[in-house]
Structures are given as C-alpha cells and as structure tokens.
Write a protein that holds these residues in place. Sequence first.
Motif, PDB file in Angstrom:
ATOM      1  N   PHE A  85       0.985  -1.033   0.037  1.00 45.68           N
ATOM      2  CA  PHE A  85       0.054   0.087  -0.116  1.00 45.68           C
ATOM      3  C   PHE A  85       0.766   1.280   0.027  1.00 45.68           C
ATOM      4  O   PHE A  85       0.345   2.242  -0.679  1.00 45.68           O
ATOM      5  CB  PHE A  85      -0.723  -0.002   1.156  1.00 45.68           C
ATOM      6  N   ARG A  86       1.937   1.319   0.563  1.00 45.95           N
ATOM      7  CA  ARG A  86       2.898   2.224   0.872  1.00 45.95           C
ATOM      8  C   ARG A  86       3.236   3.010  -0.540  1.00 45.95           C
ATOM      9  O   ARG A  86       3.283   4.089  -0.823  1.00 45.95           O
ATOM     10  CB  ARG A  86       4.107   1.749   1.540  1.00 45.95           C
ATOM     11  N   HIS A  87       3.415   1.981  -1.607  1.00 46.38           N
ATOM     12  CA  HIS A  87       3.844   2.371  -2.756  1.00 46.38           C
ATOM     13  C   HIS A  87       2.567   2.852  -3.748  1.00 46.38           C
ATOM     14  O   HIS A  87       2.840   3.370  -5.008  1.00 46.38           O
ATOM     15  CB  HIS A  87       4.357   1.100  -3.605  1.00 46.38           C
ATOM     16  N   TYR A  89       0.257   5.252  -2.578  1.00 46.56           N
ATOM     17  CA  TYR A  89      -0.592   6.607  -2.283  1.00 46.56           C
ATOM     18  C   TYR A  89      -0.561   7.544  -3.341  1.00 46.56           C
ATOM     19  O   TYR A  89      -1.518   8.338  -3.431  1.00 46.56           O
ATOM     20  CB  TYR A  89       0.227   7.134  -1.181  1.00 46.56           C
ATOM     21  N   ASP A  90       0.532   7.623  -4.250  1.00 46.98           N
ATOM     22  CA  ASP A  90       0.889   8.582  -5.230  1.00 46.98           C
ATOM     23  C   ASP A  90      -0.028   8.150  -6.479  1.00 46.98           C
ATOM     24  O   ASP A  90      -0.042   9.050  -7.433  1.00 46.98           O
ATOM     25  CB  ASP A  90       2.354   8.748  -5.568  1.00 46.98           C
ATOM     26  N   LYS A  91      -0.614   6.879  -6.567  1.00 48.76           N
ATOM     27  CA  LYS A  91      -1.082   6.422  -7.747  1.00 48.76           C
ATOM     28  C   LYS A  91      -2.495   7.031  -7.652  1.00 48.76           C
ATOM     29  O   LYS A  91      -3.108   7.273  -6.593  1.00 48.76           O
ATOM     30  CB  LYS A  91      -1.147   4.857  -7.700  1.00 48.76           C
ATOM     31  N   ASP A  92      -3.493   6.776  -8.965  1.00 51.73           N
ATOM     32  CA  ASP A  92      -4.655   7.298  -8.977  1.00 51.73           C
ATOM     33  C   ASP A  92      -5.465   6.066  -8.391  1.00 51.73           C
ATOM     34  O   ASP A  92      -5.300   4.903  -8.071  1.00 51.73           O
ATOM     35  CB  ASP A  92      -4.999   7.819 -10.475  1.00 51.73           C
ATOM     36  N   HIS A  93      -6.750   6.520  -8.297  1.00 49.70           N
ATOM     37  CA  HIS A  93      -8.007   5.640  -7.434  1.00 49.70           C
ATOM     38  C   HIS A  93      -7.735   4.227  -8.258  1.00 49.70           C
ATOM     39  O   HIS A  93      -7.894   3.097  -7.614  1.00 49.70           O
ATOM     40  CB  HIS A  93      -9.127   6.283  -7.545  1.00 49.70           C
ATOM     41  N   LEU A  94      -7.667   4.265  -9.589  1.00 49.16           N
ATOM     42  CA  LEU A  94      -7.779   3.066 -10.471  1.00 49.16           C
ATOM     43  C   LEU A  94      -6.803   2.328 -10.269  1.00 49.16           C
ATOM     44  O   LEU A  94      -7.063   1.128 -10.352  1.00 49.16           O
ATOM     45  CB  LEU A  94      -8.216   3.510 -11.851  1.00 49.16           C
ATOM     46  N   GLU A  95      -5.448   2.582 -10.231  1.00 48.88           N
ATOM     47  CA  GLU A  95      -4.429   1.738  -9.644  1.00 48.88           C
ATOM     48  C   GLU A  95      -4.556   1.200  -8.496  1.00 48.88           C
ATOM     49  O   GLU A  95      -4.276   0.042  -8.146  1.00 48.88           O
ATOM     50  CB  GLU A  95      -3.267   2.586 -10.150  1.00 48.88           C
TER      51      GLU A  95
ATOM     52  N   LEU B 277      -5.972  -2.716 -16.856  1.00 52.71           N
ATOM     53  CA  LEU B 277      -4.896  -3.617 -17.039  1.00 52.71           C
ATOM     54  C   LEU B 277      -4.543  -3.580 -18.516  1.00 52.71           C
ATOM     55  O   LEU B 277      -3.327  -3.440 -18.891  1.00 52.71           O
ATOM     56  CB  LEU B 277      -5.298  -5.022 -16.994  1.00 52.71           C
ATOM     57  N   GLY B 278      -5.319  -3.220 -19.583  1.00 53.80           N
ATOM     58  CA  GLY B 278      -4.946  -3.275 -20.870  1.00 53.80           C
ATOM     59  C   GLY B 278      -4.460  -1.688 -21.167  1.00 53.80           C
ATOM     60  O   GLY B 278      -3.500  -1.583 -22.106  1.00 53.80           O
ATOM     61  N   GLY B 279      -5.087  -0.721 -20.454  1.00 55.63           N
ATOM     62  CA  GLY B 279      -4.715   0.673 -20.858  1.00 55.63           C
ATOM     63  C   GLY B 279      -5.649   1.428 -21.160  1.00 55.63           C
ATOM     64  O   GLY B 279      -6.450   1.459 -22.174  1.00 55.63           O
ATOM     65  N   PHE B 314       0.278 -10.315  -9.618  1.00 54.61           N
ATOM     66  CA  PHE B 314       0.544  -9.646 -11.177  1.00 54.61           C
ATOM     67  C   PHE B 314      -0.218  -8.468 -11.298  1.00 54.61           C
ATOM     68  O   PHE B 314       0.186  -7.520 -11.850  1.00 54.61           O
ATOM     69  CB  PHE B 314      -0.065 -10.907 -12.118  1.00 54.61           C
ATOM     70  N   LEU B 315      -1.378  -8.585 -10.546  1.00 58.59           N
ATOM     71  CA  LEU B 315      -2.234  -7.346 -10.614  1.00 58.59           C
ATOM     72  C   LEU B 315      -1.520  -6.281 -10.105  1.00 58.59           C
ATOM     73  O   LEU B 315      -1.592  -5.184 -10.429  1.00 58.59           O
ATOM     74  CB  LEU B 315      -3.747  -7.453 -10.311  1.00 58.59           C
ATOM     75  N   VAL B 316      -1.261  -6.613  -8.937  1.00 63.72           N
ATOM     76  CA  VAL B 316      -0.421  -5.665  -7.917  1.00 63.72           C
ATOM     77  C   VAL B 316       0.807  -4.902  -8.858  1.00 63.72           C
ATOM     78  O   VAL B 316       0.981  -3.810  -8.769  1.00 63.72           O
ATOM     79  CB  VAL B 316       0.082  -6.222  -6.580  1.00 63.72           C
ATOM     80  N   LEU B 317       1.505  -5.943  -9.492  1.00 61.67           N
ATOM     81  CA  LEU B 317       2.735  -5.496 -10.152  1.00 61.67           C
ATOM     82  C   LEU B 317       2.372  -4.592 -11.205  1.00 61.67           C
ATOM     83  O   LEU B 317       3.058  -3.563 -11.560  1.00 61.67           O
ATOM     84  CB  LEU B 317       3.501  -6.641 -10.675  1.00 61.67           C
ATOM     85  N   VAL B 318       1.282  -5.006 -11.783  1.00 63.50           N
ATOM     86  CA  VAL B 318       1.055  -3.972 -13.132  1.00 63.50           C
ATOM     87  C   VAL B 318       0.442  -2.637 -12.572  1.00 63.50           C
ATOM     88  O   VAL B 318       0.925  -1.585 -12.983  1.00 63.50           O
ATOM     89  CB  VAL B 318      -0.497  -4.659 -13.872  1.00 63.50           C
ATOM     90  N   ALA B 319      -0.197  -2.697 -11.330  1.00 62.77           N
ATOM     91  CA  ALA B 319      -0.750  -1.310 -10.860  1.00 62.77           C
ATOM     92  C   ALA B 319       0.440  -0.512 -10.415  1.00 62.77           C
ATOM     93  O   ALA B 319       0.652   0.763 -10.417  1.00 62.77           O
ATOM     94  CB  ALA B 319      -1.549  -1.512  -9.612  1.00 62.77           C
ATOM     95  N   LEU B 320       1.489  -1.379  -9.947  1.00 61.10           N
ATOM     96  CA  LEU B 320       2.806  -0.571  -9.230  1.00 61.10           C
ATOM     97  C   LEU B 320       3.638  -0.080 -10.287  1.00 61.10           C
ATOM     98  O   LEU B 320       4.194   1.093 -10.252  1.00 61.10           O
ATOM     99  CB  LEU B 320       3.445  -1.338  -8.083  1.00 61.10           C
ATOM    100  N   PHE B 321       3.917  -0.680 -11.588  1.00 65.39           N
ATOM    101  CA  PHE B 321       4.911  -0.672 -12.221  1.00 65.39           C
ATOM    102  C   PHE B 321       4.499  -0.175 -13.702  1.00 65.39           C
ATOM    103  O   PHE B 321       5.407   0.277 -14.631  1.00 65.39           O
ATOM    104  CB  PHE B 321       6.183  -1.679 -12.369  1.00 65.39           C
ATOM    105  N   ALA B 322       3.325  -0.650 -14.193  1.00 62.36           N
ATOM    106  CA  ALA B 322       3.087  -0.340 -15.420  1.00 62.36           C
ATOM    107  C   ALA B 322       1.995   0.718 -15.515  1.00 62.36           C
ATOM    108  O   ALA B 322       0.704   0.527 -15.722  1.00 62.36           O
ATOM    109  CB  ALA B 322       2.500  -1.711 -16.152  1.00 62.36           C
ATOM    110  N   ARG B 323       2.513   1.949 -15.611  1.00 60.86           N
ATOM    111  CA  ARG B 323       1.359   3.168 -15.820  1.00 60.86           C
ATOM    112  C   ARG B 323       0.894   3.122 -17.033  1.00 60.86           C
ATOM    113  O   ARG B 323       1.726   2.753 -18.257  1.00 60.86           O
ATOM    114  CB  ARG B 323       2.467   4.394 -15.831  1.00 60.86           C
ATOM    115  N   GLY B 324      -0.306   3.249 -17.293  1.00 64.97           N
ATOM    116  CA  GLY B 324      -1.116   3.077 -18.554  1.00 64.97           C
ATOM    117  C   GLY B 324      -1.340   1.711 -18.770  1.00 64.97           C
ATOM    118  O   GLY B 324      -1.477   1.385 -20.173  1.00 64.97           O
TER     119      GLY B 324
END
Lengths: 306, 334
Positions: A85-87, A89-95, B277-279, B314-324
């Motif tokens: 979760f810490r990582h 905070y700066d992302k938008d709601h959808l992420e 996930l797709g963009g 995998f979904l967590v990684l996409v959210a963290l590292f794959a902007r867009g």
Amino acid sequence: MYTTLILVQTLNGLQFGIILFLIAAGLTLVFGVMDFINLAHGVQYMIGAYFAFAFASWTGSFWLGLVMALPAALVFGLLLEAVVFRHLYDKDHLEQVLATFGIILFLNQGVKVVWGSSPLFVPVPELLQGSIVLFEGFFYPVYRLAIIAAGLGVAALLYVLVNYTRAGMLVRAGATNAKMVSALGVDIRRLFMIVFGFGAMLAGFAGAMVAPILSVEPGMGDNLLILAFVVIVIGGIGSIRGAFLAALIIGLVDTLGRTFAGDVLRLFMDPGGASTVGRAIAPMLIYILMAAVLFFRPAGLFPVKR
Amino acid sequence: MLDTASPATKAPAASPAAPPAARPSLLRREALAFALFVFFAIAPALAQIGAEGYLLSLVVRAMIFAIAALSLDLILGYGALVSFGHAAFIGIGCYAVGILMAHAVPDAFVQLFATLAVSAAFAFVTGAISLRTKGVYFIMITLAFGQMVYFLTTSLAPYGGDDGLTLPTRSLVFGSDVLENDLVFYYVVLACLIGVYGLLRAIVGSRFGRVLRGTKENPVRMQAIGYNPYHYQLAAYVIAGMIAGLAGFLLANHIEFVSPAFISWQRSGELIIMVVLGGMGTLVGPILGAVSFLFLEEILARITQDWKLIFGPFLVLVALFARGGILGFFRRAK
C-alpha cells in the motif's frame, strides 16, 4: 409474540451494525486521510476471523485466541502496508483498485491453501453460552449481546481517541486537509501507517468476534467490504461519527427489512404478491437508501468540512 | 466502417497520449487493433489445428468481454466516470434473452431490441441520478444501482432466482437456428466487436467525443465555453450502457445460461480491471485487457488450481509498475 420478534430482530440489526462499524471505521479513516481506496479492507476482517480460529484451536481457549488475533491482525496489516500500500499513495484511484483487487484474489486463495476451502467453526466461549431472559418470554443469546457491548466499548474508545488525543487531532485534521497537515511538518505517512494498522486491527477484531456465530470461510469479507463502503459513503467519508450512525442504520434497515418487508407490504397488497415483492426488495433496501441519501446529500449525512 | 473520414485524424491535440507532430496513417494508427482483429479472424483456423473447441469458446468469451470493456472505457477512459455497476448492463442483456426465451420469444432481433431499449432506459434513469455526484460518490452510487439489479435477478424465482436459467437454444435469426453453429456465432461476435470498435472510434473522434474528453480534463472550462457537461456525460453513459447490454446479449447466447453471478460487484470490478490492465483512454487497451485477463486466467488455471496466488500479485505489479497498463508498458519499451 410479534413484539418479541421485532425486539429480537432489532437487537440482531444492532449487532450487525456494530460489526459493520468496526470494519467501516478503519476504512473511512484510510479513505478520508489518504484518499486511498482499499478494496482489501474486507480481507482484513476475514484474516482476523482466521487468526481467531487458528489461535483458539491452538491454545484451546477462545479468549486467548481473541487476544492473540488482535496483534496478529495489526502486524499483518502493517506488513501489507509496508509491502504494497505504501507504494500506492501517489497512484490514482484506479491503480489502487487494481492493486487491492489483486490482493483480495491472493489472500482469498491464500487462506484456502492454508486452511482449506470448507467453512470452519469456532465454538462460543463457555462464559457467553446460552441465552438470557431480558424480560418475560424474551430470550436473547448472550454472545450477541457481548458483541454489541464490545462494539459499543470500542466505539467509545475510538471517540475518545479521535476527539481527545493528539494523534486523534492529527487524524481529524488529516481527514479535512491532508496537504495542509503535511505542510505543517507532520509526517503524514507515519500517521497514516498508524491509522492503517489500527483500522486493520479493528476489522480483524470484527472478524474474530463473529467467528463463533458465522462460519469462517474464504471470501467472507467480500460482501461486507461493499457494505462497509455503503456505510462510509452514507455517513460521509472520513467521519467516524457518520460511520457509526450509518452502520447502525444499515444494520437495522437490512436486518429488519429482510424480516418484515413482506409483512409491511401485506398491508397494501395480497399476501402472495407481498411476500414475493418483499423478498425481492429486502436485499435492495440499503442500496435504495444509499442512492436516496446521495441524491439529496451528495457528500453523505455527516460530511467532513473542507 | 473504420472511419477514414473521422475528425479524429484532424484533432491531434485532444489526447495527450497522441504524438502531436506527424499524423500517422490510419493503418499505422490502428495497427494494433487491426492485428488483433486479424488474429481473431484466423483464430478458428488455428483452433482447428489444436483440435480443441474450448479455445474457440475462450476467444469468443474474450471478444464479448472486450466489447463490455470497450463500452466501459468510453465513460471511464474518455469521461473519467468510474462506474462500479457496469455489469448490471451485461445482466440486463442476459436476462432480456433469458426472460424472452422463457416466454417463447426466441427471435434475436426482438431480444436485441429489448436489450438495447431496457439498457438505454436503465442507463438514462440511473445515469441522470448518478451524475449528480462526483468522484468516489459516483463510484458508490453506480455500485448501488448495480447491486439493485443483482438482487433483483436473485429474486426472479420464475427465471431461476439464485440458480440462474438455462436457455433451451440460442436466439433464432429469422426463425433459423444458424447461431447454433459455433463458427457462425464466433464470426457474429467478431463482427460485433469490430462494429463496436468502429462506432466508438467515430464517437471518440467526433465533436461529441472531444467535448467528453474536455469535460474530463476540465468541466468548469467546458461549461464556461458553453457546453453542459452533464448532458454529454449522460449521453455517453447511455451509449456505454447499451453497448454493455449488447455484450450481455452475446454472453447469454454464448454460454446458453444466465445467472445473477454475472452481475455481482466482483464482475463490475473485473471490467474495471480489464480496462485499467489493458490501458484506459485508448480503444485497443480494453480489448488487450479483456483478452489478457481471460487468457491469463485460463493459462494459470491450467497450471495450478491456486492460480489466484499468481494472478493477484500480477495485478499488484501492473498497478505499481505499468503506468497506462499493458499498452503503456509496451509504448515505453519501444
């Protein structure tokens, strides 16, 4: 006879509302302070129930299980916060939705792997077994009363913490304007960590408390999560007081609605139709309520002033 | 069908993702979409080699969800309206087929008309209410309407209630059961997907689409220059609802079964996941997202029954590292 039924269902509704409040309290603070959508808050509740089961069967005592489940839920929440979760905070709601949805999948499956997919049962502690007579002809299970009492106790404690301590003041300030609090030199991240861990523990506590009256099973938090969101939206995001009142309203409306919707409708229509329509409407009641509240008060009943 | 004359090609500045300078040719701009459609078109032949009908069925499912994800992306990616009740429209499509079928009305066009009419009406009423709220409150109120449809279908005892309803047959086209042929049905779904893609491409590129995107960026400014954002958002919401209804119509015909399970909030969540996930904010992204979501699910489930232990992180990684999303990831890799 009918009065007794109403009383019993009212108490059941209260008890359900209290459980909802314990889950919604953490959720509304995390949401209010950090603007963070945590879909995984429901699994904290599930984890609490599983911890209670594991520790209770390990020690052979419900009380030891409950006492040990609380710090375990806290540590687990802090661990999740540090790892993921810490990582976000700066992302938008959808992420945030994407990531926390992934965590739900992972943890629901995780408890299946560890504890199996069949429902588990925790025995009601001896001290709280049986029912008591509240008055002539009116019995109620002691354990459910204990949940109501414990929940009210926690609510009171929270009230004091939020309104009369420094940390509470910062949380309130953070819910109103996090940027300003941060600009004044408060480490909002650390504050959030505390709030988050505390919220996780409250949800875990709710899970541990209901373990003896509900079955402990994977996914048990999913539907409660949605109800908790309904509660905080009706109450006003970031407001503990709003969450408390909304939780009780939702608990009562849902429980009483499921029991009496058909009976109420029977006053206006034929019995067969009434029970059919009643069954259809009962589970929708709280969503109709939420839509109505948002229609008239788009920021909930007790909006946090900004 | 794919709008050569669309104003989209003349509106480079509207999307921040679009390169401002050179205007790429239609073929180049839509290369990825064309590649996907060609893949879909020849997939049945490939499936013959593998001699497995299940692959065909998986691709059909992916295309149907691609249609649903595309519709969601119109309001989510282009309008910044996060609907958490989009599966309700899929449900409306499913139950329009199921209920009419149960009353001996198997005609595809009647069912489709009912689907679109009811979806549009439901989207209009709930959208008009939901759009009064903003941000998170919008998410929650759309969730509320989604849940209402969900619980309504669970209480439809004559149509199976909780257990759902098995369809006796697929919809009839002019009284013929031509859709029973899996390959015919496959290409009908593909045609729908391409049609929806083309329609959305035209909508996004039109003046309407630019107003919608402008509203997403800055509603106050749009109002100041004389547009009423509310009307545009509501229109987009109705269009998105109707297209998702179409996806439901196809889904019911595909599995020949309808159930409240298609409408639960988790399904709405999955649609959002597919788009993100797709963009989001692109038209290829949702298709990529739906396809990779369902294929990953299928592949991982074949490897281990505990596939969610892999899929979740995998979904967590996409959210963290794959902007867009996936699309954004590839764009940066180039």
